[in-house]
Design a protein around this motif. Structure first.
Motif, PDB file in Angstrom:
ATOM      1  N   ALA A 104      13.030 -14.313 -22.588  1.00  0.00           N
ATOM      2  CA  ALA A 104      13.180 -13.557 -21.343  1.00  0.00           C
ATOM      3  C   ALA A 104      14.154 -14.290 -20.426  1.00  0.00           C
ATOM      4  O   ALA A 104      14.347 -15.500 -20.533  1.00  0.00           O
ATOM      5  CB  ALA A 104      11.823 -13.393 -20.653  1.00  0.00           C
ATOM      6  N   ALA A 105      14.772 -13.542 -19.546  1.00  0.00           N
ATOM      7  CA  ALA A 105      15.726 -14.138 -18.607  1.00  0.00           C
ATOM      8  C   ALA A 105      15.580 -13.488 -17.248  1.00  0.00           C
ATOM      9  O   ALA A 105      15.193 -12.325 -17.132  1.00  0.00           O
ATOM     10  CB  ALA A 105      17.159 -13.973 -19.120  1.00  0.00           C
ATOM     11  N   THR A 106      15.885 -14.246 -16.223  1.00  0.00           N
ATOM     12  CA  THR A 106      15.814 -13.721 -14.865  1.00  0.00           C
ATOM     13  C   THR A 106      16.677 -14.557 -13.933  1.00  0.00           C
ATOM     14  O   THR A 106      16.922 -15.734 -14.194  1.00  0.00           O
ATOM     15  CB  THR A 106      14.354 -13.716 -14.342  1.00  0.00           C
ATOM     16  OG1 THR A 106      14.325 -13.162 -13.033  1.00  0.00           O
ATOM     17  CG2 THR A 106      13.788 -15.115 -14.306  1.00  0.00           C
ATOM     18  N   ASN A 107      17.142 -13.935 -12.861  1.00  0.00           N
ATOM     19  CA  ASN A 107      17.833 -14.687 -11.815  1.00  0.00           C
ATOM     20  C   ASN A 107      16.946 -14.800 -10.581  1.00  0.00           C
ATOM     21  O   ASN A 107      17.393 -15.183  -9.512  1.00  0.00           O
ATOM     22  CB  ASN A 107      19.176 -14.034 -11.450  1.00  0.00           C
ATOM     23  CG  ASN A 107      19.009 -12.611 -10.936  1.00  0.00           C
ATOM     24  OD1 ASN A 107      17.887 -12.136 -10.755  1.00  0.00           O
ATOM     25  ND2 ASN A 107      20.108 -11.928 -10.707  1.00  0.00           N
ATOM     26  N   GLU A 108      15.665 -14.464 -10.758  1.00  0.00           N
ATOM     27  CA  GLU A 108      14.692 -14.532  -9.666  1.00  0.00           C
ATOM     28  C   GLU A 108      13.752 -15.707  -9.878  1.00  0.00           C
ATOM     29  O   GLU A 108      13.662 -16.265 -10.966  1.00  0.00           O
ATOM     30  CB  GLU A 108      13.847 -13.256  -9.603  1.00  0.00           C
ATOM     31  CG  GLU A 108      14.618 -11.985  -9.372  1.00  0.00           C
ATOM     32  CD  GLU A 108      13.702 -10.784  -9.365  1.00  0.00           C
ATOM     33  OE1 GLU A 108      13.598 -10.149  -8.325  1.00  0.00           O
ATOM     34  OE2 GLU A 108      13.077 -10.508 -10.403  1.00  0.00           O
TER      35      GLU A 108
ATOM     36  N   ARG B  40       2.905 -17.049 -20.280  1.00  0.00           N
ATOM     37  CA  ARG B  40       3.130 -16.699 -21.691  1.00  0.00           C
ATOM     38  C   ARG B  40       4.621 -16.712 -22.032  1.00  0.00           C
ATOM     39  O   ARG B  40       5.015 -17.123 -23.113  1.00  0.00           O
ATOM     40  CB  ARG B  40       2.550 -15.304 -21.976  1.00  0.00           C
ATOM     41  CG  ARG B  40       1.047 -15.281 -22.107  1.00  0.00           C
ATOM     42  CD  ARG B  40       0.601 -15.888 -23.423  1.00  0.00           C
ATOM     43  NE  ARG B  40      -0.834 -15.792 -23.620  1.00  0.00           N
ATOM     44  CZ  ARG B  40      -1.459 -16.170 -24.730  1.00  0.00           C
ATOM     45  NH1 ARG B  40      -0.758 -16.672 -25.738  1.00  0.00           N
ATOM     46  NH2 ARG B  40      -2.758 -16.058 -24.835  1.00  0.00           N
ATOM     47  N   LEU B  41       5.422 -16.235 -21.106  1.00  0.00           N
ATOM     48  CA  LEU B  41       6.873 -16.201 -21.346  1.00  0.00           C
ATOM     49  C   LEU B  41       7.504 -17.576 -21.202  1.00  0.00           C
ATOM     50  O   LEU B  41       8.529 -17.870 -21.817  1.00  0.00           O
ATOM     51  CB  LEU B  41       7.547 -15.240 -20.354  1.00  0.00           C
ATOM     52  CG  LEU B  41       7.201 -13.757 -20.473  1.00  0.00           C
ATOM     53  CD1 LEU B  41       7.809 -12.986 -19.307  1.00  0.00           C
ATOM     54  CD2 LEU B  41       7.718 -13.191 -21.795  1.00  0.00           C
ATOM     55  N   ASN B  42       6.885 -18.426 -20.392  1.00  0.00           N
ATOM     56  CA  ASN B  42       7.479 -19.701 -20.008  1.00  0.00           C
ATOM     57  C   ASN B  42       6.899 -20.866 -20.812  1.00  0.00           C
ATOM     58  O   ASN B  42       6.494 -21.879 -20.248  1.00  0.00           O
ATOM     59  CB  ASN B  42       7.273 -19.933 -18.505  1.00  0.00           C
ATOM     60  CG  ASN B  42       8.048 -21.132 -17.999  1.00  0.00           C
ATOM     61  OD1 ASN B  42       9.074 -21.486 -18.562  1.00  0.00           O
ATOM     62  ND2 ASN B  42       7.558 -21.763 -16.951  1.00  0.00           N
ATOM     63  N   GLU B  43       6.894 -20.735 -22.134  1.00  0.00           N
ATOM     64  CA  GLU B  43       6.465 -21.856 -22.964  1.00  0.00           C
ATOM     65  C   GLU B  43       7.548 -22.942 -23.003  1.00  0.00           C
ATOM     66  O   GLU B  43       7.267 -24.105 -23.253  1.00  0.00           O
ATOM     67  CB  GLU B  43       6.142 -21.373 -24.383  1.00  0.00           C
ATOM     68  CG  GLU B  43       4.902 -20.501 -24.440  1.00  0.00           C
ATOM     69  CD  GLU B  43       4.567 -20.050 -25.839  1.00  0.00           C
ATOM     70  OE1 GLU B  43       3.363 -20.035 -26.169  1.00  0.00           O
ATOM     71  OE2 GLU B  43       5.478 -19.713 -26.612  1.00  0.00           O
TER      72      GLU B  43
ATOM     73  N   ASP C 286       8.913 -21.388 -32.588  1.00  0.00           N
ATOM     74  CA  ASP C 286       8.666 -19.977 -32.274  1.00  0.00           C
ATOM     75  C   ASP C 286       8.186 -19.820 -30.832  1.00  0.00           C
ATOM     76  O   ASP C 286       7.588 -18.800 -30.480  1.00  0.00           O
ATOM     77  CB  ASP C 286       7.630 -19.386 -33.236  1.00  0.00           C
ATOM     78  CG  ASP C 286       8.161 -18.126 -33.924  1.00  0.00           C
ATOM     79  OD1 ASP C 286       9.361 -17.829 -33.762  1.00  0.00           O
ATOM     80  OD2 ASP C 286       7.381 -17.440 -34.602  1.00  0.00           O
ATOM     81  N   LEU C 287       8.479 -20.818 -30.006  1.00  0.00           N
ATOM     82  CA  LEU C 287       8.061 -20.753 -28.607  1.00  0.00           C
ATOM     83  C   LEU C 287       8.786 -19.630 -27.871  1.00  0.00           C
ATOM     84  O   LEU C 287       9.962 -19.365 -28.119  1.00  0.00           O
ATOM     85  CB  LEU C 287       8.370 -22.079 -27.901  1.00  0.00           C
ATOM     86  CG  LEU C 287       7.603 -23.321 -28.367  1.00  0.00           C
ATOM     87  CD1 LEU C 287       8.115 -24.553 -27.633  1.00  0.00           C
ATOM     88  CD2 LEU C 287       6.101 -23.152 -28.139  1.00  0.00           C
ATOM     89  N   SER C 288       8.070 -19.000 -26.935  1.00  0.00           N
ATOM     90  CA  SER C 288       8.728 -18.058 -26.041  1.00  0.00           C
ATOM     91  C   SER C 288       9.555 -18.865 -25.044  1.00  0.00           C
ATOM     92  O   SER C 288       9.118 -19.909 -24.561  1.00  0.00           O
ATOM     93  CB  SER C 288       7.694 -17.219 -25.283  1.00  0.00           C
ATOM     94  OG  SER C 288       6.954 -16.420 -26.173  1.00  0.00           O
ATOM     95  N   VAL C 289      10.752 -18.375 -24.740  1.00  0.00           N
ATOM     96  CA  VAL C 289      11.667 -19.121 -23.882  1.00  0.00           C
ATOM     97  C   VAL C 289      12.006 -18.281 -22.664  1.00  0.00           C
ATOM     98  O   VAL C 289      12.268 -17.084 -22.767  1.00  0.00           O
ATOM     99  CB  VAL C 289      12.967 -19.495 -24.640  1.00  0.00           C
ATOM    100  CG1 VAL C 289      13.919 -20.266 -23.727  1.00  0.00           C
ATOM    101  CG2 VAL C 289      12.647 -20.307 -25.890  1.00  0.00           C
ATOM    102  N   LEU C 290      12.010 -18.928 -21.491  1.00  0.00           N
ATOM    103  CA  LEU C 290      12.444 -18.285 -20.261  1.00  0.00           C
ATOM    104  C   LEU C 290      13.763 -18.924 -19.841  1.00  0.00           C
ATOM    105  O   LEU C 290      13.828 -20.128 -19.602  1.00  0.00           O
ATOM    106  CB  LEU C 290      11.398 -18.465 -19.161  1.00  0.00           C
ATOM    107  CG  LEU C 290      11.672 -17.760 -17.831  1.00  0.00           C
ATOM    108  CD1 LEU C 290      11.718 -16.243 -18.016  1.00  0.00           C
ATOM    109  CD2 LEU C 290      10.612 -18.130 -16.787  1.00  0.00           C
TER     110      LEU C 290
END
Length: 471
Positions: free
Chosen positions: A283-287, A305-308, A166-170
């Motif tokens: 979450a996703a980003t190109n930055e 928090r988002l980058n587990e 259930d980890l948050s993934v970036l």
């Protein structure tokens, strides 16, 4: 008869397109400016906007965002020059149906117009189970392809590793690399697979309404809040929420998001009641959010928090060994959509595709293949069906070492030092051997793919494999 608004400041071009569409039974109104288009759209009933990107008082992108905010189901087709490819791809993320490049091919334009209007009819008639909104990404028509390259296999292992948790993934990666597809795959292999998957493009959220879209609001919370609204977090309860381009969220919304992650509770805008939510966040980003946070634009505590767990979407130029898979998928998809029967690419087109660096990644490849399928009259795609700019400056007729250097997945050994007094011929052979061995490993010894990537024929490849003992 469908009513189209054409926004084009080149009057000659506008007249040609208008005449062509009217001959094909469409009603067309023309204008040259963004503000004029907004006024016309507010007073008339239109099904489709066709807008040039560069306009005298603004851009087609600005018109797209305004139209999607005020008329969510209005279709938009953007016209660009090929050099605007990254802008066009961003426009599609903001809700444009499609982009087409100048010079416009009449058959391509007509097919795209008909397809956009057909999709609108389906949505209005209720054929689609859920109508897309301006804040939700359209469902991708492209299936997830694992691929055979080492990088792709490593990515898949990481997806399978993190999915059951259930980890948050970036998910990091350039525009068009399939970050939403990766996120959807994580959801499908998770314990939440039977729950909802809600995809939000944070870059398309109006700043003043982002909090309301994500967390909901109560009636009377602000001007225009005429009723209670359920936010996307509440809609995703029990499932997964995908926040694309998360770096675009305002600082105030970041605070609300951090609280939702930490306490698993949300509060609607204007409300005083806390609502428990059980949502996994991807979450996703190109930055580079790390530099963004150090500059005060993105909260560092929210980033952590988002980058587990981090996944890196692979640019297409780094997975050339998988190009054949993607092309096959896109040809099949385009055949079905356009009622064609294209089977393959010509060798010349394969050379162009392998030599190009694909700045728009999978989205760019998909659109180029679709356009080429439309323009092809035989059963394979030839060079004349491609945009000229695709190969004008990128087509490689170089040696194998130069050809392979276009794919960063392959490391080219350093050049020989001319002052070293060494045997140049021996060093060249060693470099060539290393290149061939690397590509063979990347393609899992698929010799046809290896030959294409190295820009040599299979007979030569077989000879060198035998010569270097690489079997």
């Amino acid at each position: 008869m469908a009513h189209i608004l054409l926004v084009e400041d080149d009057l000659t071009y506008s007249r040609i397109v208008k005449t062509f569409l009217e001959k094909n039974s469409f009603e067309v109104t023309t204008t040259t400016k963004v503000k004029e288009a907004q006024t016309i759209l507010s007073t008339g009933k239109f099904e489709l906007i066709i807008a040039d990107f560069r306009l005298p008082d603004g851009t087609g992108m600005e018109l797209l965002q305004w139209a999607k905010s005020n008329f969510p189901h209005l279709q938009v087709i953007l016209i660009t020059h090929y050099s605007d490819i990254r802008i066009a791809i961003k426009a599609m993320k903001l809700g444009a149906f499609e982009y087409i490049t100048k010079p416009i091919n009449p058959d391509e334009l007509l097919a795209t117009v008909k397809e956009s209007l057909a999709q609108k009819i389906e949505l209005k008639s209720g054929i689609s189970p859920k109508e897309p909104t301006k804040t939700e990404s359209r469902k991708s028509e492209t299936p997830y392809v694992i691929g055979e390259s080492q990088e792709a296999q490593k990515l898949e292992k990481h997806i399978q590793l993190v999915a059951p948790t259930d980890l948050s993934v970036l998910v990091l990666g350039e525009t068009g690399t399939g970050k939403e597809l990766i996120s959807k795959r994580i959801h499908e292999f998770s314990k939440r697979k039977d729950g909802p998957f809600v995809a939000i493009d944070c870059g398309a959220l109006p700043k003043e309404l982002a909090g309301s879209e994500l967390f909901g609001h109560v009636k009377g919370a602000f001007t225009g809040a005429l009723d209670n609204k359920t936010g996307h977090f509440e809609s995703a309860n029990g499932g997964t929420i995908f926040l694309d381009e998360v770096g675009n969220l305002s600082y105030e919304v970041q605070i609300q998001l951090l609280r939702a992650i930490q306490e698993r509770k949300i509060r609607k805008i204007g409300g005083n009641k806390e609502i428990e939510v059980n949502v996994r966040i991807i979450a996703a980003t190109n930055e580079m959010l790390t530099s963004h946070s150090s500059e005060g634009g993105f909260r560092e505590d929210l980033y952590h928090r988002l980058n587990e767990f981090t996944l890196q979407a692979i640019p297409l130029r780094q997975r050339k060994a998988d190009l054949e898979y993607f092309v096959g998928e896109f040809i099949q998809e385009s055949n079905e959509r356009l009622n064609k029967s294209i089977k393959s690419l010509s060798p010349e087109v394969w050379d162009i595709f392998y030599g190009y660096d694909w700045p728009g990644n999978l989205r760019e490849l998909r659109n180029i293949v679709k356009r080429a399928v439309l323009l092809s009259s035989e059963d394979r795609i030839e060079k004349d069906a491609l945009p000229l700019e695709l190969y004008d400056n990128s087509y490689l007729t170089a040696s194998p070492s130069q050809a392979i250097s276009t794919s960063p997945a392959t490391t080219v050994p350093p050049l020989v030092n001319p002052s070293a007094g060494t045997d140049y011929k021996s060093q060249w052979k060693e470099q060539e051997k290393e290149l061939i061995q690397k590509v063979l490993l990347d393609t899992r010894f698929n010799k046809s793919k290896t030959a294409r990537i190295l820009n040599m024929d299979r007979k030569t490849l077989y000879s060198k494999i035998e010569k270097y003992g690489l079997e």
